[in-house]
Design an enzyme around this catalytic site. Structure first.
Site, mmCIF file in Angstrom:
data_model
loop_
_atom_site.group_PDB
_atom_site.id
_atom_site.type_symbol
_atom_site.label_atom_id
_atom_site.label_comp_id
_atom_site.label_asym_id
_atom_site.label_seq_id
_atom_site.Cartn_x
_atom_site.Cartn_y
_atom_site.Cartn_z
ATOM 1 N N ASP A 161 -0.873 -6.199 -0.234
ATOM 2 C CA ASP A 161 -1.440 -5.230 1.256
ATOM 3 C C ASP A 161 -2.773 -5.828 1.231
ATOM 4 O O ASP A 161 -3.469 -4.647 0.373
ATOM 5 C CB ASP A 161 -0.837 -3.988 1.782
ATOM 6 C CG ASP A 161 1.362 -3.872 1.591
ATOM 7 O OD1 ASP A 161 0.715 -5.204 2.545
ATOM 8 O OD2 ASP A 161 1.507 -3.088 2.110
ATOM 9 N N ASP B 228 0.577 -0.981 0.138
ATOM 10 C CA ASP B 228 0.157 0.002 0.140
ATOM 11 C C ASP B 228 0.981 1.120 0.246
ATOM 12 O O ASP B 228 0.511 2.471 0.261
ATOM 13 C CB ASP B 228 -0.707 0.254 1.153
ATOM 14 C CG ASP B 228 -0.030 -0.118 2.669
ATOM 15 O OD1 ASP B 228 0.916 -0.316 2.645
ATOM 16 O OD2 ASP B 228 -0.883 -0.094 3.573
ATOM 17 N N SER B 229 2.045 0.956 0.287
ATOM 18 C CA SER B 229 3.070 1.867 -0.200
ATOM 19 C C SER B 229 2.892 2.761 -1.709
ATOM 20 O O SER B 229 3.415 3.586 -2.196
ATOM 21 C CB SER B 229 4.651 1.833 -0.308
ATOM 22 O OG SER B 229 4.265 0.288 -1.071
ATOM 23 N N GLU C 28 -0.763 -5.923 8.763
ATOM 24 C CA GLU C 28 0.010 -5.189 9.725
ATOM 25 C C GLU C 28 -0.761 -4.891 10.948
ATOM 26 O O GLU C 28 -1.956 -5.145 11.503
ATOM 27 C CB GLU C 28 0.540 -2.966 10.115
ATOM 28 C CG GLU C 28 0.900 -2.751 8.224
ATOM 29 C CD GLU C 28 0.479 -1.098 8.145
ATOM 30 O OE1 GLU C 28 0.616 -0.474 9.186
ATOM 31 O OE2 GLU C 28 1.396 -1.479 7.021
ATOM 32 N N GLU D 52 9.507 -3.925 10.071
ATOM 33 C CA GLU D 52 10.445 -3.244 9.168
ATOM 34 C C GLU D 52 10.537 -1.828 10.760
ATOM 35 O O GLU D 52 10.650 -1.949 11.553
ATOM 36 C CB GLU D 52 9.042 -2.394 8.549
ATOM 37 C CG GLU D 52 8.945 -1.263 8.387
ATOM 38 C CD GLU D 52 8.212 0.040 6.934
ATOM 39 O OE1 GLU D 52 7.486 -0.396 7.100
ATOM 40 O OE2 GLU D 52 8.472 0.801 6.633
HETATM 41 O O1 KIV Z 1 3.585 -0.725 1.700
HETATM 42 C C1 KIV Z 1 4.897 -1.502 1.491
HETATM 43 O O2 KIV Z 1 5.749 -1.272 0.783
HETATM 44 C C2 KIV Z 1 5.322 -2.516 3.066
HETATM 45 C C3 KIV Z 1 6.763 -2.127 2.759
HETATM 46 C C4 KIV Z 1 7.157 -1.234 2.334
HETATM 47 C C5 KIV Z 1 6.677 -3.450 3.429
HETATM 48 O O3 KIV Z 1 4.499 -3.015 3.183
#
Ligand code: KIV
Length: 271
Positions: free
Chosen positions: A93, A54-55, A124, A189
């Protein structure tokens, strides 16, 4: 799937292949991916896993945090990635508030798997209730502990987690509980390298680090950070692999090789 006479059929990696890599001490490589072109390139290099993180809210959509990302966004990007991959294991995610209850989580995980083609979903925090419910439905789950970007409004800033003994002990206990609940992988993380080493040694499931030192079973980086094409400042634990690389493919390969040979992350990229 259509194959030309020259194509060999490559089987996607499974969660069992990843577990076997941990068993034999082979480092697992992972990058985030959000579209078909990068998915194909990352896959071609031989990177073991792709995380549709979700980045994407920050690096693709230009949002300030990951919170605005919706399940519809995640399904769309996961489908783009999974259509183009051949071998790499695809994790997607579950975005903010898409796993508030076990049933809501199951419905959203089903969308990521049925429409998006994900092989595993990541969530998470120590949500043991959700993990065990999903696993009971046959949904593979990756846990995520340490720095939790979806909790940014409680955390206040993106900082190292687990520095104090009590906080470290809580992360260790949570990691064990997630494993017992059936999680097949764990992302750690932004935690001290010493803590990540201890957790990686204690757990039987693969532990994938980002800002967690070289002793994790594998590493993940945000693709746009390691190619230095993001609009936001690259975190200290990440590294620009473009200098010295003749192409994007060469930079991805440099990262893949560095992780396989335990040459990344160095102390400079660890806490
Ligand atoms: O959303 C993402 O890219 C992540 C990574 C930072 C592990 O969860």
């Amino acid at each position: 799937m259509y194959h030309t006479a020259h194509d060999s059929i490559v089987k996607p990696l499974t969660v069992n292949d990843l577990a076997a890599m941990k068993q034999r001490g082979e480092k697992i490589t992972c990058l985030t991916a959000y579209d078909a072109s990068f998915s194909a390139l990352i896959d071609k290099v031989g990177v073991d896993m792709m995380l549709v993180g979700d980045s994407l809210g920050m690096v693709v959509q230009g949002q300030a945090t990951t919170l605005p990302v919706t399940i519809t966004d995640m399904v769309y990007h996961t489908r783009c990635v999974s259509h183009a991959r051949r071998r790499a294991f695809v994790i997607a995610d579950l975005p903010f508030m898409s796993y508030a209850t076990p049933m809501v989580a199951a419905q959203n995980a089903a969308l990521l798997m049925q429409l998006g083609g994900a092989q595993m979903v990541k969530l998470e925090g120590p949500r043991v209730d959700v993990v065990s419910f999903l696993v009971d439905q046959g949904i593979p789950v990756c846990g995520h502990l340490g720095l939790l970007p979806q909790w940014i409004n409680q955390l206040g800033s993106y900082k190292v987690q687990g520095k104090e003994p009590a906080a470290a002990a809580k992360i260790i206990a949570d990691a064990h509980q997630l494993q017992e609940a059936g999680a097949g992988l764990l992302v750690l993380e932004c935690v001290p390298a010493k803590l990540a080493k201890e957790i990686s040694a204690q757990l039987s499931i693969p532990v994938i680090g980002i800002g967690a030192g070289v002793d994790c079973d594998g590493q993940v980086l945000v693709l746009y950070d390691m190619l230095d094409i993001g609009t936001i400042k690259r975190p200290r634990f990440s590294k620009n692999f473009m200098p010295g690389a003749a192409s994007i493919e060469a930079a991805i390969n440099a990262y893949h090789q560095a992780v396989k040979q335990s040459q990344f992350p160095t102390v400079e990229h660890s806490y």
